[in-house]
Design an enzyme around this catalytic site. Structure first.
Site, PDB file in Angstrom:
ATOM      1  N   GLU A   1      -7.241   0.461  -4.142  1.00  0.00           N
ATOM      2  CA  GLU A   1      -7.191   0.340  -2.683  1.00  0.00           C
ATOM      3  C   GLU A   1      -8.500  -0.174  -2.074  1.00  0.00           C
ATOM      4  O   GLU A   1      -8.468  -1.082  -1.236  1.00  0.00           O
ATOM      5  CB  GLU A   1      -6.781   1.683  -2.064  1.00  0.00           C
ATOM      6  CG  GLU A   1      -5.303   1.971  -2.323  1.00  0.00           C
ATOM      7  CD  GLU A   1      -4.919   3.432  -2.141  1.00  0.00           C
ATOM      8  OE1 GLU A   1      -5.729   4.206  -1.601  1.00  0.00           O
ATOM      9  OE2 GLU A   1      -3.799   3.799  -2.543  1.00  0.00           O
TER      10      GLU A   1
ATOM     11  N   LYS B   1       2.982  10.948  -3.703  1.00  0.00           N
ATOM     12  CA  LYS B   1       1.799  10.384  -4.353  1.00  0.00           C
ATOM     13  C   LYS B   1       0.862  11.470  -4.880  1.00  0.00           C
ATOM     14  O   LYS B   1       0.084  11.236  -5.797  1.00  0.00           O
ATOM     15  CB  LYS B   1       1.064   9.511  -3.338  1.00  0.00           C
ATOM     16  CG  LYS B   1       0.001   8.614  -3.925  1.00  0.00           C
ATOM     17  CD  LYS B   1      -0.545   7.730  -2.818  1.00  0.00           C
ATOM     18  CE  LYS B   1      -1.677   6.853  -3.276  1.00  0.00           C
ATOM     19  NZ  LYS B   1      -2.099   5.984  -2.154  1.00  0.00           N
TER      20      LYS B   1
ATOM     21  N   ASP C   1       0.886  -1.162   0.000  1.00  0.00           N
ATOM     22  CA  ASP C   1       0.000   0.000   0.000  1.00  0.00           C
ATOM     23  C   ASP C   1       0.924   1.211   0.000  1.00  0.00           C
ATOM     24  O   ASP C   1       1.501   1.562   1.023  1.00  0.00           O
ATOM     25  CB  ASP C   1      -0.893  -0.043   1.252  1.00  0.00           C
ATOM     26  CG  ASP C   1      -1.683   1.251   1.449  1.00  0.00           C
ATOM     27  OD1 ASP C   1      -1.637   2.132   0.570  1.00  0.00           O
ATOM     28  OD2 ASP C   1      -2.351   1.373   2.499  1.00  0.00           O
TER      29      ASP C   1
END
Ligand SMILES: Nc1ncnc2c1ncn2[C@@H]1O[C@H](COP(=O)(O)OP(=O)(O)OP(=O)(O)O)[C@@H](O)[C@H]1O
Ligand SMILES: [Mg+2]
Lengths: 185, 532
Positions: free
Chosen positions: B170, B69, B7
């Site tokens: 996700e 990100k 993740d």
């Protein structure tokens, strides 16, 4: 629900792939034509459990994998059309005309841009067009020459500079341009 | 040889793998399981990673990259990058092919290189912890990530020497970790409120098949915004007492931000927070001034109510697009550290009319799912107890530019992938020699209002009157959500395929080169062994 072995997958592909364009979405999903959304979904989920690309992610046979993916993509398409009311209605009409797939064969009235349209000078346009033709034929030398002419008529045009750069880069590399994008400065 | 699930978060990253049928999470060098997504550079070219780099956000903010990100896969000139620039203390510039690049002390780094450094570090942590090499990974991305953001994430993985088995959404990963819908049909909402992004996804789950029905989100909404809100409260308190705004000084600001985050966490568990921050500014006679504060949870909640409200609004929009009412949702799963804020839980419960599930750790649940999926993919040929199939959809509509400044849609939003669609266009002028196909992502009718993805050209068209040449444009989106475009000259029948030159992305060559460089650098820069 036992998982399909590689042999079973191969047999399935041999059976379905050659007829892919002749199968209706109903036949592909294995449901009767009156089926409601829930039934279509259940059928799709059952197929997805075996035919989703993740299921044969490690399959070594590239060709088989590709054909499976094409079949699966068509199944997804059928699922979506049959579970979207307006698309399904359109599909029923298409089926009546003997079409097995819901696709638009109509040509759009608008087209993608003609890169020349952004140029103003007629001579620049002309040489730019010739340059593009050369590019298409991988005649890098001709392309550089023509883009240079175009550039001299309309030096401010970024598009010409960009294409000139591309052609020069391709010319510099024996064997062709390949995948390297132009440097933008 | 192990495969892992990663993740890769805005704030924190988590690595997990499946061992003997159990998910294990790789610990960090301290006591936890979250690896802060931070990379810092010394002038000598040394790199600090994650927990070791966090403190350097204050000590050396210019050379410490966090929130990468927020930047990955975006053009330097995109609104998102320009918006982020204002808030980030490190410097970015425009590099090759419109990319955003970080100006490091030794050289510039592309964003996939930064994320690649972090992924490489995470891979090494996993290797040391598991005592075996890690070759492949599933990396998760927000469901709202577009094509170029997904590609860039894959590039980052490749730079880190990983075979990226899949970029996985996700929320889908989280639903998988909860193992829902094994013997029944359920509709699930995954509410993911992290450090930098918010995502809401509706899934239909039935007999181990997970289908994304709809997804939406905000890539600029997260716990960071709550920190900023608290920072403002703290700064106002200081200003009221001393008549000095401490936000003016970058170093103080960074320090206050760290304090704000701690206060926020404290307020998740307690009704009030008190504290004393020394040396915030110098007074008129040179004395060090401290910030004493006492903040009630209710004050904090007033400040963040708008932020939480925006997430609920997005939930409403996404449910509407799936033609569902909140009462038709059977389970709500909470993901992301920000869902620990009591107001968030309360508002979610109010909206959906049921208490959300919080039984799995909201920080780790995504990595859990990624690890399970990595295991599924790596052993695709074999019989595994978990047979989950994840059916994802296109997060945004995809189309091309046509004359008049319009965008013509080729693939709709929320369509199951893989998908392939073809549309036929015509030439717009006489004897047109080439067409330029500009690809975009988004739902607007106007091309400019969508996100440009890249372009390709079809050259050497047969000379003909305008409208007589047909150009077939085929879009294909694979199971990673990545787009391939093909254009065909209908007149000559000659199939011509051209690769899209993705704007704001690294080239194949640059990625391969960066991977080589990282590999050789890694050999001389090993991380500390995490205490197992
Ligand atoms: N107890 C807590 N109370 C409030 N906020 C918390 C708590 N614990 C963590 N957070 C916040 O959660 C955020 C980090 O969440 P998480 O690790 O899920 O984000 P991420 O996955 O890195 O981000 P994203 O999902 O946006 O990429 C931070 O803003 C952090 O301050
Ligand atoms: Mg997250």
């Amino acid at each position: 629900m036992a998982r399909m072995s590689t042999e079973q997958l191969a047999a399935f592909v041999r059976q379905v792939f050659p007829r892919l364009d002749q199968l209706s979405y109903y036949e592909l999903l294995g449901v009767p034509s009156g089926s409601d959304q829930a039934a279509v979904r259940t059928a799709f989920y059952r197929l997805a459990a075996d035919l989703h690309p993740d299921r044969y992610h490690t399959l070594a046979d590239r060709g088989l994998k590709e054909q499976l993916e094409m079949i699966y993509a068509r199944i997804c398409e059928g699922y979506r059309v049959l579970t979207t009311p307006d698309k399904r209605a359109a599909y029923e009409r298409a089926l009546n005309q003997g079409k097995k797939r819901l696709t638009t064969t109509d040509r759009e009235s608008r087209g993608p841009q003609n890169p020349e349209d952004s140029l103003k000078h007629p001579e620049a346009k002309k040489f730019f067009r010739m340059g593009m033709i050369c590019l298409g034929r991988k005649d890098w030398k001709g392309a550089v020459m023509n883009f240079n002419f175009a550039h001299s008529f309309e030096p401010a045009a970024a598009l010409i500079a960009q294409k000139l750069g591309e052609a020069q880069a391709a010319l510099g590399k024996p064997g062709g341009a390949g995948g390297t994008p132009p440097k933008t400065h | 040889m192990a495969v892992v699930g990663i993740d890769l978060g805005t704030t924190n990253s988590v690595v997990a793998t499946v061992r003997d049928g159990q998910v294990v999470v790789v610990p960090n060098t301290q006591e936890g399981y979250l690896h802060p997504s931070v990379v810092s550079f010394s002038p000598e070219g040394l790199k600090y990673f994650s927990t070791d780099a966090v403190a350097r956000r204050i000590l050396d903010p210019k050379n410490t990259v966090y929130s990468a990100k927020r930047l990955i896969g975006l053009r330097f000139r995109s609104d998102e990058v320009q918006k982020a620039l204002v808030r980030l203390p490190y410097e970015l510039n425009e590099g090759n092919n419109e990319q955003a690049v970080f100006i490091g002390p030794d050289r510039t780094y592309t964003i996939p290189e930064i994320s690649g450094l972090l992924l490489g570090y995470l891979r090494q942590c996993a290797e040391l912890f598991l005592s075996e090499s890690v070759s492949a990974a599933v990396i998760t991305v927000p469901a709202s990530f577009n094509d170029s953001q997904r590609r860039a994430t894959m590039d980052a993985g490749r730079i880190a020497g990983l075979d990226v088995l899949r970029v996985l959404n996700e929320p889908t990963a989280a639903a998988l970790a909860y193992g829902l819908g094994q013997n029944m049909s359920q509709r699930i909402a995954v509410y993911d409120f992290g450090g930098g992004t918010f995502d809401i996804t509706i899934l239909q789950v039935e007999n181990d098949v997970f289908e994304v029905l709809a997804t939406g989100g905000d890539t600029f909404l997260g716990g960071d915004d709550m920190d900023s809100a608290l920072l403002n409260i703290l700064a106002e308190l200081f200003n009221a007492e001393h008549g000095i705004d401490p936000r003016g000084d970058q170093a103080t600001r960074s320090r206050l931000l760290v304090a704000a985050e701690q206060v926020k966490r404290h307020l998740s568990d307690f009704p009030e927070a008190r504290g004393d921050l020394k040396n915030i500014a110098l007074g008129s006679s040179g004395e060090a001034l401290a910030l004493r504060f006492h903040i009630a949870r209710s004050v904090f909640e007033t400040a963040i109510r708008g932020l939480v409200g925006r997430t609920i609004q997005t939930c409403q929009d996404v449910l509407a697009s799936a033609q569902l009412a909140p009462s038709q949702i059977d389970e709500v799963i909470m993901v992301g550290g920000t869902t620990r804020v009591p107001l968030v839980r309360a508002e979610v419960e109010k909206y959906f009319g049921r208490p959300p599930r919080t039984d799995l750790n909201p920080d780790e649940v995504v990595a859990w799912g990624a690890a399970i999926q990595a295991e599924n993919l790596a052993n695709a040929g074999e019989s595994l107890p978990s047979r989950a199939v994840l059916l994802d959809v296109t997060p945004r509509a995809l189309g091309i530019a046509v004359t008049g400044g319009f965008a013509e849609r080729i693939i709709d939003r929320n369509v199951p992938v893989p998908v392939e669609q073809t549309r036929i266009f015509s030439t717009s002028s006489d004897n047109q020699a080439s067409v330029r196909i500009q690809v975009c992502q988004g739902e607007s009718r106007r091309f400019d209002e969508n996100v440009p993805l890249g372009e390709l050209e079809l050259t050497d068209l047969q000379p003909a009157r305008r409208g007589e040449v047909s150009i077939e444009v085929t879009f294909k989106v694979d199971t990673n959500g990545i787009l391939r475009v093909r254009a065909r000259d209908g007149a000559t029948g000659a199939a011509r395929e051209a690769a899209v030159n993705v704007r704001g992305a690294m080239s194949e060559y640059e990625v391969a080169e960066a991977a080589e460089r990282q590999k050789s650098e890694e050999a001389s820069n090993l991380p500390e062994v995490p205490e197992a």
